[in-house]
Write an enzyme that holds these catalytic residues in place. Structure first.
Site, short mmCIF file in Angstrom:
data_model
loop_
_atom_site.label_atom_id
_atom_site.label_comp_id
_atom_site.label_asym_id
_atom_site.label_seq_id
_atom_site.Cartn_x
_atom_site.Cartn_y
_atom_site.Cartn_z
N SER A 189 42.88 28.30 25.85
CA SER A 189 42.28 27.23 25.06
C SER A 189 43.11 27.00 23.80
CB SER A 189 40.83 27.60 24.69
OG SER A 189 40.18 26.48 24.16
N GLU A 220 33.02 52.74 29.80
CA GLU A 220 31.60 53.07 29.98
C GLU A 220 30.69 51.85 29.90
OE1 GLU A 220 30.09 54.77 25.74
OE2 GLU A 220 31.38 56.11 26.89
N GLU A 250 40.59 49.33 36.29
CA GLU A 250 39.54 48.52 36.92
C GLU A 250 39.45 48.68 38.43
OE1 GLU A 250 39.86 44.46 35.63
OE2 GLU A 250 39.45 44.99 33.54
N ARG A 284 29.28 38.13 33.43
CA ARG A 284 29.86 37.68 32.16
C ARG A 284 28.74 37.14 31.28
NH1 ARG A 284 34.45 40.14 31.03
NH2 ARG A 284 36.09 39.78 32.56
N GLU A 312 45.06 33.18 21.85
CA GLU A 312 45.12 34.04 23.04
C GLU A 312 46.16 33.55 24.04
OE1 GLU A 312 42.28 36.11 26.41
OE2 GLU A 312 41.54 34.34 25.37
N ARG A 340 40.90 23.59 10.13
CA ARG A 340 41.13 24.10 11.48
C ARG A 340 40.45 25.46 11.59
NH1 ARG A 340 42.15 19.53 12.51
NH2 ARG A 340 44.21 18.65 12.88
N GLU A 341 39.54 25.60 12.55
CA GLU A 341 38.93 26.89 12.83
C GLU A 341 39.70 27.49 13.99
OE1 GLU A 341 34.85 25.99 13.63
OE2 GLU A 341 34.37 25.71 11.51
N GLU A 347 45.43 48.15 33.08
CA GLU A 347 44.19 47.47 33.45
C GLU A 347 43.95 47.51 34.95
OE1 GLU A 347 41.72 46.44 31.56
OE2 GLU A 347 42.78 47.02 29.75
N GLU A 349 31.61 48.89 31.32
CA GLU A 349 32.21 47.99 32.29
C GLU A 349 31.62 48.25 33.67
OE1 GLU A 349 36.73 46.40 32.63
OE2 GLU A 349 36.49 48.57 32.60
#
Length: 186
Positions: free
Chosen positions: A117, A142, A100, A67, A123, A40-41, A96, A144
């Site tokens: 995923s 800097e 942003e 992106r 995640e 499993r990776e 955030e 972004e």
């Protein structure tokens, strides 16, 4: 036998393959429920927070950002990674949003977790709805670069349904926010 026992894979070993600023990749060996051995990776990730900031007149603050992996500009909601795996997700969301967009919010509603995923990464993105917005100065990293736009929620939902918005966290958060707002008042 419980479903967990019937489906559970037991880790035999784990080898770190790569460690970066954002993610860590491991190759694990596991024993399958039938006794066979498999590889499993997996990519370990601290997690993230994503925000649907909605104005009093029902507009969502959206971002347009290049992106690199997709080689295109993507429309998405404000979001960012946790500084560490134990960082409070609401505090990360507040940070955030401020960085942003320059926006702070009076009201925060947790819309739940989103796993982008499950086949290869740990995640977990916690989704929030933010209202009672106050505009201020943003403090982008800097490296972004992004543009902001205010879009009526119903237009964002339509763009999702038409396939114009394909970012997974944005789709999940916007549809959850739309459903929440159809049954609750802010």
């Amino acid at each position: 036998m419980s479903e967990k026992d019937e489906l559970f894979e037991k880790q035999i070993s784990s080898k770190e393959v790569y460690k970066g600023k954002l993610l860590w990749i491991f190759e694990d060996q596991v024993t399958l429920p039938n006794g066979q051995i498999a590889s499993r990776e997996i990519m370990k990730h601290n997690g993230a927070a994503a925000i649907v900031p909605i104005t009093e007149d029902g507009k969502v603050i959206m971002e347009r950002q290049f992106r690199y992996p997709l080689n295109r500009v993507i429309t998405e909601i404000p979001a960012g990674k946790l500084d560490g795996p134990n960082e409070d997700r609401l505090e990360a969301a507040k940070r955030e949003l401020k960085e942003e967009t320059g926006i702070t919010a009076d009201t925060w509603i947790n819309l739940g977790d989103y796993y982008p995923s499950v086949a290869y990464t740990t995640e977990c993105i916690t989704l929030f709805l933010a209202s009672g917005l106050h505009k201020g100065e943003r403090k982008l990293d800097e490296d972004e670069f992004l543009n902001l736009e205010e879009v009526p929620l119903e237009d964002v939902v339509q763009d999702i349904m038409d396939g114009k918005i394909a970012d997974g966290k944005t789709i999940a958060a916007i549809l959850k926010a739309d459903k929440y707002l159809s049954t609750h008042s802010l």
